[in-house]
Design a protein around this motif. Structure first.
Motif: not given
Length: 66
Positions: A17, A20, A41
């Motif tokens: 992923r 962030r 998400e």
């Protein structure tokens, strides 16, 4: 294609992923056209069209209206 440093898109190999905590570069400085950032998400990895087809299709439809 414009010259300049490559876009820095950090990934976390542990879960595939987008990280962030990786600071985003200034998109207006890199992309001369219109730009919209979206976050999908739900554990989506590197194959957005297959893993989130609804979100991908909506992004394409929205981009066609730019």
């Amino acid at each position: 294609m414009r010259s300049g440093p490559p876009a820095n898109q950090g990934t976390d190999p542990a879960n595939s992923r987008a990280r962030r905590d990786t600071p985003a570069s200034d998109p207006e400085a890199r992309f001369p056209g219109k730009y919209e950032h979206r976050v999908v998400e739900g554990g989506i990895g590197h194959n957005l069209p297959q893993e989130a087809p609804q979100a991908f299709a909506q992004a394409i439809i929205d981009a066609a209206g730019f």
